[in-house]
Design an enzyme around this catalytic site. Structure first.
Site, PDB file in Angstrom:
ATOM      1  N   CYS A  89     -35.353 -36.017  17.658  1.00  0.00           N
ATOM      2  CA  CYS A  89     -36.547 -35.237  18.001  1.00  0.00           C
ATOM      3  C   CYS A  89     -37.761 -35.908  17.371  1.00  0.00           C
ATOM      4  O   CYS A  89     -37.710 -36.326  16.213  1.00  0.00           O
ATOM      5  CB  CYS A  89     -36.393 -33.813  17.479  1.00  0.00           C
ATOM      6  SG  CYS A  89     -37.801 -32.733  17.819  1.00  0.00           S
ATOM      7  N   HIS A 131     -33.498 -29.205  25.352  1.00  0.00           N
ATOM      8  CA  HIS A 131     -34.219 -29.502  24.109  1.00  0.00           C
ATOM      9  C   HIS A 131     -35.657 -28.965  24.170  1.00  0.00           C
ATOM     10  O   HIS A 131     -36.128 -28.310  23.231  1.00  0.00           O
ATOM     11  CB  HIS A 131     -34.208 -31.021  23.896  1.00  0.00           C
ATOM     12  CG  HIS A 131     -34.861 -31.476  22.637  1.00  0.00           C
ATOM     13  ND1 HIS A 131     -34.138 -31.917  21.553  1.00  0.00           N
ATOM     14  CD2 HIS A 131     -36.164 -31.599  22.289  1.00  0.00           C
ATOM     15  CE1 HIS A 131     -34.973 -32.279  20.588  1.00  0.00           C
ATOM     16  NE2 HIS A 131     -36.212 -32.090  21.010  1.00  0.00           N
ATOM     17  N   GLU A 132     -36.348 -29.245  25.282  1.00  0.00           N
ATOM     18  CA  GLU A 132     -37.758 -28.835  25.378  1.00  0.00           C
ATOM     19  C   GLU A 132     -37.909 -27.324  25.518  1.00  0.00           C
ATOM     20  O   GLU A 132     -38.826 -26.739  24.937  1.00  0.00           O
ATOM     21  CB  GLU A 132     -38.457 -29.567  26.528  1.00  0.00           C
ATOM     22  CG  GLU A 132     -38.437 -31.085  26.416  1.00  0.00           C
ATOM     23  CD  GLU A 132     -38.882 -31.647  25.068  1.00  0.00           C
ATOM     24  OE1 GLU A 132     -39.769 -31.062  24.420  1.00  0.00           O
ATOM     25  OE2 GLU A 132     -38.327 -32.679  24.658  1.00  0.00           O
ATOM     26  N   HIS A 135     -37.691 -25.789  22.164  1.00  0.00           N
ATOM     27  CA  HIS A 135     -38.964 -25.859  21.428  1.00  0.00           C
ATOM     28  C   HIS A 135     -39.861 -24.681  21.778  1.00  0.00           C
ATOM     29  O   HIS A 135     -40.537 -24.116  20.910  1.00  0.00           O
ATOM     30  CB  HIS A 135     -39.714 -27.160  21.739  1.00  0.00           C
ATOM     31  CG  HIS A 135     -39.339 -28.312  20.876  1.00  0.00           C
ATOM     32  ND1 HIS A 135     -39.449 -28.295  19.499  1.00  0.00           N
ATOM     33  CD2 HIS A 135     -38.871 -29.548  21.188  1.00  0.00           C
ATOM     34  CE1 HIS A 135     -39.065 -29.458  19.001  1.00  0.00           C
ATOM     35  NE2 HIS A 135     -38.695 -30.235  20.009  1.00  0.00           N
TER      36      HIS A 135
END
Length: 163
Positions: A89, A131-132, A135
């Site tokens: 990351c 992953h995004e 976030h």
């Protein structure tokens, strides 16, 4: 517009559940320009708005030269069994750990015109979509690690020169 500085682990914005974008205005258009400029740098697969200090639901991606963005993305479907996948990351520089990720994922959102956007796929795209969107929900990938690996990763964070 400009390449923005990436916020590092420990910054409170990375733990913030991001607000949906209610109105597409000049500020949102500028944010998209910055997200795209920031993800275009070599070695970057995705950049979420909180990683550049903005707590709204938006991210950019750069998968095999395909560069784009999604506003108000929602992870609507995953398929398969989670597999340990090597992951890093930008907000946790220098660390790389196997993270459980589904092999296929779909995200639905909108573009700057309010038109529906659907991104779906496997491999690096599936990993980036998960992953995004993490976030945007205030989750850094370290929170997905098994307890033993997370303990090691947190030690590495504390010992890093950037923390």
């Amino acid at each position: 517009m400009s390449v923005r500085e990436i916020r590092l682990y420990g910054d409170p914005v990375l733990r913030t559940v991001c607000a949906p974008i209610e109105e597409i205005d000049d500020g949102v258009r500028a944010l998209v320009d910055d997200l795209v400029d920031t993800v275009e740098l070599p070695g970057r697969a995705g950049v979420a708005a909180p990683q550049i200090g903005v707590a709204v639901r938006a991210f950019s991606y750069n998968i095999d030269g395909d560069i784009g963005y999604v506003l108000n993305p929602v992870l609507t479907e995953v398929r398969g069994e989670p597999q340990p996948t090597g992951e890093g990351c930008l907000s946790v520089p220098g660390l790389w750990h196997d993270t459980p990720r589904y092999p296929w994922a779909r995200v639905e959102g909108i573009d700057l015109d309010g038109t529906a956007v659907v991104l779906e796929g496997e491999g690096l795209l599936a990993q980036a979509l998960q992953h995004e969107t993490d976030h945007l929900d205030g989750m850094v990938y370290l929170g997905r690690l098994d307890p033993e690996t997370r303990k090691l990763a947190m030690r590495q964070v504390r010992e890093s020169s950037w923390f």
